[in-house]
Design a protein around this motif. Structure first.
Motif, short mmCIF file in Angstrom:
data_model
loop_
_atom_site.label_atom_id
_atom_site.label_comp_id
_atom_site.label_asym_id
_atom_site.label_seq_id
_atom_site.Cartn_x
_atom_site.Cartn_y
_atom_site.Cartn_z
N SER A 1 -12.50 -15.26 4.21
CA SER A 1 -12.50 -14.13 3.76
C SER A 1 -13.84 -12.66 3.96
O SER A 1 -13.25 -11.91 5.23
N LEU B 1 -12.81 -9.54 6.75
CA LEU B 1 -12.64 -8.81 6.10
C LEU B 1 -14.52 -7.65 6.80
O LEU B 1 -14.43 -6.53 6.39
N LYS C 1 -13.76 -8.91 -5.24
CA LYS C 1 -12.12 -8.95 -4.45
C LYS C 1 -11.30 -10.30 -3.89
O LYS C 1 -10.16 -9.44 -3.46
N MET D 1 -11.52 -1.07 1.51
CA MET D 1 -10.64 -2.44 1.75
C MET D 1 -9.28 -1.73 1.46
O MET D 1 -8.74 -0.92 0.47
N ALA D 2 -8.54 -2.47 1.73
CA ALA D 2 -7.05 -1.82 1.79
C ALA D 2 -6.20 -2.47 0.69
O ALA D 2 -5.43 -3.04 -0.43
N PHE D 3 -6.96 -4.21 0.32
CA PHE D 3 -6.18 -5.10 -0.79
C PHE D 3 -7.73 -5.47 -2.04
O PHE D 3 -8.62 -5.51 -1.70
N TYR E 1 -7.41 -9.30 -3.57
CA TYR E 1 -6.68 -10.63 -3.00
C TYR E 1 -6.70 -11.44 -4.24
O TYR E 1 -7.35 -11.53 -4.81
N THR F 1 -7.59 -4.54 12.74
CA THR F 1 -7.96 -3.97 11.99
C THR F 1 -6.67 -4.60 10.99
O THR F 1 -7.98 -5.32 10.00
N ARG F 2 -5.83 -4.88 10.97
CA ARG F 2 -4.44 -4.97 9.83
C ARG F 2 -5.03 -6.29 9.70
O ARG F 2 -4.11 -7.11 8.53
N ARG G 1 -7.10 -8.79 10.19
CA ARG G 1 -8.27 -8.97 9.72
C ARG G 1 -7.77 -8.95 7.72
O ARG G 1 -8.28 -9.84 7.66
N GLU G 2 -6.75 -8.34 7.48
CA GLU G 2 -6.95 -7.87 6.36
C GLU G 2 -5.46 -9.45 5.99
O GLU G 2 -5.87 -9.60 4.62
#
Length: 1010
Positions: free
Chosen positions: A559, A563, A640, A667-669, A671, A757-758, A760-761
């Motif tokens: 991760s 990220l 995270k 960061m988008a999320f 986890y 980029t997406r 990687r998430e």
């Protein structure tokens, strides 16, 4: 002038401000240093007149100038304007600067393009809002669908406010607004479109959404339109032809996104409310362990919750629930409410006492630190006797309007309440109102239980405001939070907080299939071979714990790579305290470069547990291993990854999940790795809240949604990633680099960058969604390499486009300048300063070229050619340090010439009221042989008359530009009359030439506006 952002956003917003009570002030004819102080942009006359009016005293010009000098000294401090803000609240030398009680006692003005200058450094906000002559707010207005959206303006503001030259302007600014006049796109994690607001900062500016919740109240702030005022604004900005057009009529409506945020935050009554109660300074320790000062402004849910509390108290109701999701700032809300409620009860001749009630000692310490960081005076009650004495003390009597002090807040654990904790009556007339903020009101407060009974009986007349992100619903015995504490005063839910960027959506990562199969075999063997039938014994056995820890550690390390951030932290929620100890012991055996800590109620001392939390927040610990502790109230943005090894029930599950939902490093999320299969319990809890909201508000589906990212949305994104990457050779970086090098379409590169980029998430969920090829053939290190190649290609294309210097008059190159970043291959680490200086000079030279408003001037064209010749064919990334030094000198020479040309152009435009159209006509008439006159003064006299006459024609006949032939004849006639009046004797060819140039400028401006 004539840019779409001026015509459709900026000028309509100024006209709208006039309807809110702001007087438009033209800068034409005003002199810096005479009409306003150039170091602070405080306007002398309204400043003096307002102070006289508010303080009922005479203030001389000399006294006003002296006060401005005092404020200038105050604004020079490196304190983010804290000292100046105190002057706003309390006054200076016994004189109030602003009336925070009565909006009618202040002077409100609005100006455009007010220069913020310090030596060679300058910028001009699109709109500046003055209160009593002081520039307390500004707005940057951009056109709809502007490239890179509002985020480009945010980045420019970051760069500007890091510059010490602008310190005084940063310090005096209280509110900043940014709008491209579009509705929010809640799918965007970055501020690309919409209207945002922020407090000033040295560097990074925190953008906030604003979603109005009191439309009727706002409608009452807006006055009827004033045609005369609107025409004057347009004429002063050299756009008289806009009046009456369909575009203007649409743009001045009060409900456009840009105009709405102006009303919501800058209508005088709202603005004074925010200045009085909604701004605070916060001393925080950043992720590097360094204390820094931040300036915070109320988030809109905090503002509307405060007003909702007021409405509740006005109805003589003294209790209720504020249901705001975790991470939305409930402690900050309580702080803001202490300021407001102190004044609310002061007006009723009552003193106030504030109590922040928690049910755990760790939360008491945390609350104390949060309040003290905001400058509050905090008393942490030590024992029951101390609380009994505190309760009997008289109220806070410092609550006069002019004070900047925050009332004392008593932080107390509910366990300190006992039968001795009751209020006393006083013989004197001072009435005391106690306000209890009950934090985490979903815990430990049940009907008939001693804690609740003691809370109520300590003062039956107290105001009780319950704060929770997860209220109890559908409980037995009437213990729902609403039944215990009263109706909901204000609500703010997960999906709203996520859309506003205050919290993150969660991504549930199911445990990989092969691991599940392996662990099932381990459990079967332990039961059959070792005869371990109790689940607790199985879950702490070495054969179970070792592969569990191995899986968690590998996932965590992956991760970090996925990220692109090695600073993220993780929490392991064990099945039991025994398992927590076993997991921690196994982590200690591993030879990895990370640190872990065990946090259990019976492990170590209270101080040691607090030290562990501080170390985790500072990045000195990577893994926290817990069982029951830290699942509520523990806020650490770097947390995270949450590894759930047990099922948690109802609201406690939501509390635990939201430990990872704080924004961190874009960061988008957050986890959640789910070993326990929480799906059923989570869905059950989510349905219970949805029923509660539907009962309260009707159909609540739009107002409440899951914390987790939709699996359907994730699958759609993975399918799109798969399709975008399909044409490329992703298993060979060299081949990929060659393929990307042939792409010249930025949109295609942006799409490729977004996909990488997406990915990687989402990589950890790719396999369970059926995208094995993405998961197995496309590792994270390669994804990062490919992303780097795409970003390099984008930088190079931006540079090449900037070198073409196309359409410089529109300022389009400015966006490219912000994106230009080079990684020099031939520069050592010790020489990076030269590389930075080169980039700075390159940017500033391009910026000087982009600022020019006469692209056909031969002098300008020659300078552009020189710039192209020197830099267009150069391989900039291969430059040596010596080459950079030479080029820096060349750039400085070119920039000096461009700056001088721009200065002369601006000075000439100023003669024409800032109208660049007539600046260009004037220059062309002087240089085109045979010249109409060799006297610049005579030419100005003639053209100024033409400008006034043509502007009047356009103002009084909005359709005159529709008939080009008629308009040209009209201008020709006006030029002839003006020449005759001025005493010039031109030929017909000269008259036609000047008239054609003037006509062309008006038609061209109209074209750009359209």
């Amino acid at each position: 002038m004539g840019r779409p952002e001026d015509s459709y956003v900026k000028l309509p917003a100024i006209a709208h401000a006039a309807r809110l009570g702001y007087m438009y002030v033209s800068l034409h004819g005003l002199e810096p240093g005479i009409d306003y102080d150039r170091d602070t942009n405080i306007f002398h006359t309204p400043f003096r007149e307002a102070i006289e009016h508010i303080n009922h005293t005479t203030v001389s010009d000399q006294k006003a100038a002296y006060l401005i000098q005092q404020l200038k000294t105050t604004l020079s401090a490196e304190d983010l304007g804290r000292a100046f803000f105190r002057c706003l609240k309390t006054g200076i030398e016994g004189l109030q600067l602003i009336d925070l009680e009565d909006p009618a006692n202040n002077i409100y003005q609005v100006v455009t393009e007010l220069p913020y200058e310090n030596g060679e450094d300058s910028f001009r906000p699109d709109i500046t809002f003055l209160v009593n002559g002081m520039p307390l707010a500004f707005m940057e207005a951009k056109r709809q669908n502007n490239r890179e959206g509002i985020i480009a303006e945010r980045d420019r503001m970051h760069a500007r406010f890091r510059n010490p030259a602008f310190r005084r302007f940063v310090n005096i600014t209280q509110l900043m607004l940014f709008s491209n006049d579009q509705e929010y796109d809640d799918a965007d994690r970055k501020p690309i479109q919409g209207s945002y607001y922020a407090a000033s900062a040295y560097g990074s500016v925190q953008f906030n959404h604003f979603r109005e919740q009191r439309e009727e109240e706002c409608a009452g702030y807006v006055r009827p339109r004033d045609e005369k005022a609107e025409r004057a604004i347009l004429k002063d900005n050299n756009l008289p032809q806009l009046w009456g057009s369909a575009e203007w009529e649409s743009s001045v409506l009060p409900d456009t996104p840009a105009n709405r945020i102006v009303t919501s935050l800058l209508a005088p009554k709202r603005l004074l409310f925010v200045l009085r109660y909604g701004i605070c300074y916060v001393e925080k320790t950043n992720e590097h362990g360094i204390k820094e000062l931040q300036k915070h402004v109320m988030r809109y849910p905090q503002l509307f919750a405060t007003l909702a509390v007021r409405d509740t108290l006005d109805k003589d109701t003294r209790n209720g629930v504020i249901w705001h999701t975790q991470g939305s700032g409930k402690t900050a809300l309580a702080f803001f409410l202490t300021r407001y409620l102190r004044d609310y009860y002061r007006r009723r001749n009552r003193a106030t006492r504030f109590f922040f009630i928690v049910d755990r000692l760790s939360l008491a310490t945390q609350a104390k630190e949060e309040f003290e960081a905001r400058g509050a005076k905090v008393k942490l009650v030590s024992d029951r006797g101390d609380f009994a004495r505190t309760l009997k003390e008289p109220g806070d009597v410092t609550g006069i309007v002019s004070t900047d002090d925050t009332p004392t807040i008593c932080v107390v654990n509910i366990q300190k309440f006992d039968d001795t904790a009751q209020t006393e009556s006083y013989d004197y007339d001072l009435d005391v109102q106690r306000i209890y903020f009950i934090d985490e009101a979903h815990r430990d407060y049940k009907r008939g239980k001693s804690f609740l009974t003691r809370l109520v009986t300590s003062d039956r007349e107290a105001v009780r405001l319950a704060l929770t992100g997860t209220p109890l619903v559908n409980t037995k015995g009437g213990n729902d939070t609403k039944q215990v504490f009263g109706n909901y005063i204000h609500t703010y839910f997960y999906n709203q907080s996520i859309a506003d960027g205050y919290t993150l959506r969660l991504l549930r990562e199911d445990v990989r299939t092969e691991f599940r199969i392996k662990m099932q075999e381990v459990m079967r063997d332990l039961k059959e071979v070792d005869r371990l039938f109790k689940v607790d014994d199985v879950l702490v056995h070495k054969a179970y714990v070792e592969p569990l820890v191995d899986y968690i550690v590998n996932d965590y390390l992956q991760s970090q790579v996925a990220l692109g951030d090695e600073s993220i932290g993780a929490m392991i929620v064990a099945h039991s305290s025994r398992q927590a100890r076993a997991i921690y012991a196994e982590l200690q055996k591993l030879d990895h470069d990370f640190a872990s800590a065990l946090v259990l109620h019976d492990e170590g001392t209270k101080q040691e547990r607090e030290d562990i939390q501080d170390d985790f927040k500072a990045g000195r610990i990577d893994f926290l291993v817990v069982y029951n502790m830290l699942l509520t109230g523990f806020d650490a943005p770097r947390l995270k990854k949450l590894y759930l090894c047990r099922t948690i029930k109802a609201h406690n599950l939501l509390q635990a999940l939201t430990r990872v939902n704080r924004p961190y490093h874009d960061m988008a999320f957050g986890y959640v790795v789910d070993f326990a299969d929480i799906t059923e319990e989570y869905d059950k809890t989510n349905r219970a809240y949805l029923r509660e909201l539907t009962e309260e508000y009707g159909n609540a589906i739009k107002n409440y949604s899951s914390l987790f990212e939709s699996p359907d949305e994730v699958e759609r994104d993975l399918a799109r990633i798969h399709d975008v990457l399909f044409p490329y050779t992703t298993d060979n970086v060299v081949d990929f680099q060659n393929e990307v090098s042939t792409i010249n379409d930025r949109a295609e590169l942006y799409e490729l960058r977004a996909a990488l980029t997406r990915y990687r998430e989402l990589r950890n969920v790719a396999e369970m969604m059926g995208y094995e090829d993405l998961y197995e053939k496309f590792d994270l290190n390669r994804a990062r390499e490919l992303l780097h190649e795409v970003e390099n290609r984008i930088s190079l294309i931006n540079y090449k486009e900037a070198m073409k210097l196309q359409d410089m008059s529109t300022g389009a190159v400015n966006i490219m300048l912000d994106q230009m970043e080079f990684h020099f291959k031939n520069v050592g680490e010790s020489e990076l300063a030269v590389a930075d200086e080169f980039q700075d000079n390159l940017r500033s030279t391009y910026a000087a070229a982009a600022a020019n408003r006469d692209p056909h001037d031969p002098e300008y064209v020659n300078l552009l050619e020189a710039l192209k010749k020197k830099f267009q064919k150069m391989d900039i990334e291969e430059m040596t340090t010596d080459e950079m030094v030479t080029k820096i000198s060349d750039l400085k020479t070119l920039r000096k010439k461009l700056d001088e040309l721009n200065r002369r152009d601006e000075q000439l435009a100023k003669k024409y009221g800032g109208d660049t159209k007539f600046m260009r006509v004037h220059k062309k008439a002087m240089r085109t042989p045979p010249p109409l006159t060799t006297s610049p003064g005579k030419l100005f006299g003639m053209l100024a008359r033409v400008k006034g006459s043509v502007d009047d024609e356009v103002m009084h006949n909005e359709h005159v530009l529709d008939n080009e032939s008629f308009f040209r004849k009209t201008v020709r006639r006006l030029v002839l009359v003006s020449c005759d009046t001025t005493g010039l004797k031109p030929t017909m060819d000269q008259i036609n030439r000047v008239a054609d140039d003037v006509s062309h400028e008006y038609f061209d401006e109209r074209r750009k506006v359209s």
